[in-house]
Design a protein around this motif. Sequence first.
Motif, PDB file in Angstrom:
ATOM      1  N   ARG A   1     -11.107   0.485  -4.650  1.00  0.00           N
ATOM      2  CA  ARG A   1     -11.813  -0.774  -4.420  1.00  0.00           C
ATOM      3  C   ARG A   1     -11.012  -1.759  -3.577  1.00  0.00           C
ATOM      4  O   ARG A   1     -11.576  -2.640  -2.927  1.00  0.00           O
ATOM      5  CB  ARG A   1     -12.164  -1.416  -5.763  1.00  0.00           C
ATOM      6  CG  ARG A   1     -13.116  -0.578  -6.609  1.00  0.00           C
ATOM      7  CD  ARG A   1     -13.372  -1.223  -7.966  1.00  0.00           C
ATOM      8  NE  ARG A   1     -14.102  -2.482  -7.825  1.00  0.00           N
ATOM      9  CZ  ARG A   1     -15.426  -2.580  -7.759  1.00  0.00           C
ATOM     10  NH1 ARG A   1     -16.174  -1.484  -7.813  1.00  0.00           N
ATOM     11  NH2 ARG A   1     -16.004  -3.750  -7.639  1.00  0.00           N
TER      12      ARG A   1
ATOM     13  N   ARG B   1      -9.404  -1.020   2.563  1.00  0.00           N
ATOM     14  CA  ARG B   1     -10.304  -1.548   3.583  1.00  0.00           C
ATOM     15  C   ARG B   1     -10.346  -0.593   4.771  1.00  0.00           C
ATOM     16  O   ARG B   1      -9.326  -0.014   5.158  1.00  0.00           O
ATOM     17  CB  ARG B   1      -9.860  -2.941   4.052  1.00  0.00           C
ATOM     18  CG  ARG B   1      -9.909  -4.005   2.963  1.00  0.00           C
ATOM     19  CD  ARG B   1     -11.348  -4.284   2.538  1.00  0.00           C
ATOM     20  NE  ARG B   1     -11.440  -5.344   1.531  1.00  0.00           N
ATOM     21  CZ  ARG B   1     -11.430  -5.141   0.225  1.00  0.00           C
ATOM     22  NH1 ARG B   1     -11.285  -3.891  -0.237  1.00  0.00           N
ATOM     23  NH2 ARG B   1     -11.540  -6.147  -0.620  1.00  0.00           N
TER      24      ARG B   1
ATOM     25  N   ARG C   1      -5.012   0.307   4.359  1.00  0.00           N
ATOM     26  CA  ARG C   1      -5.795  -0.136   5.520  1.00  0.00           C
ATOM     27  C   ARG C   1      -6.070   1.093   6.381  1.00  0.00           C
ATOM     28  O   ARG C   1      -5.142   1.762   6.841  1.00  0.00           O
ATOM     29  CB  ARG C   1      -5.044  -1.198   6.308  1.00  0.00           C
ATOM     30  CG  ARG C   1      -4.731  -2.458   5.510  1.00  0.00           C
ATOM     31  CD  ARG C   1      -4.100  -3.502   6.422  1.00  0.00           C
ATOM     32  NE  ARG C   1      -5.055  -3.934   7.448  1.00  0.00           N
ATOM     33  CZ  ARG C   1      -4.707  -4.232   8.707  1.00  0.00           C
ATOM     34  NH1 ARG C   1      -3.453  -4.108   9.105  1.00  0.00           N
ATOM     35  NH2 ARG C   1      -5.623  -4.626   9.566  1.00  0.00           N
TER      36      ARG C   1
ATOM     37  N   ASP D   1     -21.407  -2.079   1.661  1.00  0.00           N
ATOM     38  CA  ASP D   1     -20.061  -1.829   1.135  1.00  0.00           C
ATOM     39  C   ASP D   1     -19.095  -2.840   1.754  1.00  0.00           C
ATOM     40  O   ASP D   1     -18.790  -2.780   2.950  1.00  0.00           O
ATOM     41  CB  ASP D   1     -19.624  -0.400   1.452  1.00  0.00           C
ATOM     42  CG  ASP D   1     -18.396   0.038   0.652  1.00  0.00           C
ATOM     43  OD1 ASP D   1     -17.521  -0.816   0.409  1.00  0.00           O
ATOM     44  OD2 ASP D   1     -18.325   1.224   0.287  1.00  0.00           O
ATOM     45  N   HIS D   2     -18.578  -3.767   0.961  1.00  0.00           N
ATOM     46  CA  HIS D   2     -17.706  -4.822   1.467  1.00  0.00           C
ATOM     47  C   HIS D   2     -16.381  -4.291   1.998  1.00  0.00           C
ATOM     48  O   HIS D   2     -15.658  -5.007   2.706  1.00  0.00           O
ATOM     49  CB  HIS D   2     -17.420  -5.841   0.353  1.00  0.00           C
ATOM     50  CG  HIS D   2     -16.512  -5.321  -0.711  1.00  0.00           C
ATOM     51  ND1 HIS D   2     -16.963  -4.505  -1.758  1.00  0.00           N
ATOM     52  CD2 HIS D   2     -15.169  -5.464  -0.897  1.00  0.00           C
ATOM     53  CE1 HIS D   2     -15.931  -4.205  -2.541  1.00  0.00           C
ATOM     54  NE2 HIS D   2     -14.848  -4.772  -2.045  1.00  0.00           N
ATOM     55  N   ARG D   3     -16.037  -3.039   1.699  1.00  0.00           N
ATOM     56  CA  ARG D   3     -14.766  -2.479   2.156  1.00  0.00           C
ATOM     57  C   ARG D   3     -14.826  -2.016   3.606  1.00  0.00           C
ATOM     58  O   ARG D   3     -13.784  -1.723   4.214  1.00  0.00           O
ATOM     59  CB  ARG D   3     -14.370  -1.300   1.266  1.00  0.00           C
ATOM     60  CG  ARG D   3     -14.210  -1.627  -0.206  1.00  0.00           C
ATOM     61  CD  ARG D   3     -14.015  -0.351  -1.014  1.00  0.00           C
ATOM     62  NE  ARG D   3     -15.151   0.545  -0.871  1.00  0.00           N
ATOM     63  CZ  ARG D   3     -15.169   1.826  -1.227  1.00  0.00           C
ATOM     64  NH1 ARG D   3     -14.078   2.362  -1.761  1.00  0.00           N
ATOM     65  NH2 ARG D   3     -16.245   2.570  -1.067  1.00  0.00           N
TER      66      ARG D   3
ATOM     67  N   LEU E   1     -14.951   6.374   2.750  1.00  0.00           N
ATOM     68  CA  LEU E   1     -15.254   5.369   1.730  1.00  0.00           C
ATOM     69  C   LEU E   1     -15.347   5.991   0.343  1.00  0.00           C
ATOM     70  O   LEU E   1     -14.981   5.364  -0.664  1.00  0.00           O
ATOM     71  CB  LEU E   1     -16.560   4.653   2.083  1.00  0.00           C
ATOM     72  CG  LEU E   1     -16.459   3.662   3.250  1.00  0.00           C
ATOM     73  CD1 LEU E   1     -17.851   3.295   3.756  1.00  0.00           C
ATOM     74  CD2 LEU E   1     -15.698   2.411   2.834  1.00  0.00           C
TER      75      LEU E   1
END
Length: 327
Positions: free
Chosen positions: A203, A206, A182, A227-229, A198
């Motif tokens: 993957r 976050r 995190r 980018d979902h992260r 990033l």
Amino acid sequence: MRATRAGAEGPFLDLSPSLQRTGRACAWIEEGGQVLMAGRDGGGWTLPGGGIHPGESDAEAALREAWEECGAHAEVTGEPLTLRGASGVDALCFPLRLTRPLDPSPEGRPVAWLSSRALPCADDVQLRQVLAARGETPAFLARPALVEQALAEAARLGVEDSSSLEAGRLRCTLAASRPGGRLLELGTGLGVGTAWLLSGMDRAARLTTAELDPVRAQAAWQLLRPDHRAEVVHGDGRDLLPRGPFDLIVVDGVLIRCDVSALDQLVSALRPGGQLVVDDLTPPAHLSQEFFKGDALRQALFAHPELSCTEIGLSPHERVVLATRRA
């Protein structure tokens, strides 16, 4: 690397001491993938170059500097490129071709032929700019695609130096060391440094990043939303600290310097073994007079009982403090 002349490190002769020179010009002389470079006064290597005399053309200055520093008899073979030096000063770099073998350097400098496409020389601030302009950057030195997109957007908005290459590589490396981690960034800017983070994350990791300026926050969100992260927040990043613990927190030194008391909050938001990166710090040699009696931010970081710190020089004009929370 093949050296053509050995010599003691500077100071060397200065055959062009005029204080009336304006602008800068340098020379790119390449043979067989190796580039001719001259010894610096303080050690290391640089493309032969210097100031332009009154009444002298840019190209004439490049030819003269190639002769004075490297003993090169040469001719111009193409149009110049504009290079940004480590000090931020631009120079016109002319491609030259030798017309006869090198003479000893009239200024007494050591001269060497350095490989332009292999490490470590390929990462020289001058060489990598020339290779980038030619589209010849080695794959192992290429910026990640998302970083290139962020830099392009910054250029479109007229913002320079959003994040240095060296600072970006450090972010990418630290993010890669936190699989499934995190991460928190305080000070998104236009997302250049965020893109570096990033690029190093796996993957499962976050990242939450916060930016106070609404225009910059919106630009970063537009860039990063696929980018979902990544989560981009418009607001004060300190409001996100209660979401911790985080494995890695990156904060702009300018932001925390305004409120050094926030350091305890940052440390409390770190997981034991987690790391805090405070970037955009000025090297001691370039600090303004207000810091001559001490830097409260550096003092607070290194004296904090829960942190183990080291200061890293990324370039002659940029440092970061990397701190780990003790378990």
